[in-house]
Motif scaffolding. Structure first.
Motif: not given
Length: 229
Positions: A47-55
């Protein structure tokens, strides 16, 4: 198991439904983003690293479904990171105009938010299609909204990020520069608070109460830093 996209009762009954578990799993796997799934275990565990989505580079319906599914599978611990992307090779590879990435990001952000927070949403985008209220995303995330962090500035102003997201994921700098960036972020939040005091409803995200966070956010993200709104 409910289908990921349902129609109103008036829809044609001729749509075929998967009848066994393996077919359902294959259907879900085909629709989920591989780049989100490969980080799911880490997100659930730490519960630390958000996954980054290139919208701007992905269909908003697929992004919304992937995010909602991971939130369900993780028991409501998913932190949704979004960005516009800045690598020169990405936009041509996806057939997108990099000069429009600021507008594409906003359009995709609104589209995803409509699907995640509204039932049978009505929404129209100049780039991503139209929702006419005849379909819905199920299941929704466990909370009324997903905690959403904007990465970098995604071609947006800090005021826009403060108003539309739950936090800002930025990059590490030297101490003097980082202090200046933190000060500018606090000023953006202060401006938003003053505006909300006179117009409290129009500027709030769906499901958001002023000063309220549905779930705790990390105070520091590996490889960068973040400040929650």
């Amino acid at each position: 198991m409910a289908r990921s996209f349902r129609r109103r009762a008036s829809a044609s009954p001729s749509i075929r439904r998967p009848t066994n578990a393996s077919a359902i799993i294959r259907m879900m796997a085909a629709r989920l983003h591989a780049e989100l799934l490969d980080q799911m275990a880490l997100t659930i565990e730490r519960n630390r690293d958000p996954r980054i989505d290139i919208l701007p580079l992905h269909p908003p319906i697929d992004v919304a479904k992937a995010a909602a599914s991971i939130d369900r599978l993780s028991g409501g611990r998913f932190v949704f990171g979004v960005a516009s992307g800045d690598r020169p090779v990405e936009y041509p590879a996806y057939g997108r105009d990099a000069n429009l990435r600021a507008e594409l990001f906003r359009e995709a952000f609104d589209y995803v938010e409509a699907f995640l927070t509204k039932r049978f949403p009505v929404h129209e985008s100049a780039y991503y299609g139209r929702l006419a209220g005849g379909g819905d995303l199920v299941p929704k995330p466990l909370s009324p909204r997903l905690p959403t962090l904007v990465t970098g500035q995604s071609q947006q102003s800090l005021d826009w990020i403060a108003q539309r997201s739950d936090g800002w994921l930025t990059y590490p700098r030297n101490v003097i520069q980082q202090a200046q960036v933190a000060s500018e972020w606090r000023e953006a939040l202060d401006r938003l608070s003053r505006i909300q005091a006179t117009c409290p409803i129009a500027l709030r995200r769906p499901g958001r109460r002023s000063g309220y966070a549905a779930r705790p956010y990390p105070s520091r993200i590996s490889g960068g830093s973040t400040t929650a709104g």
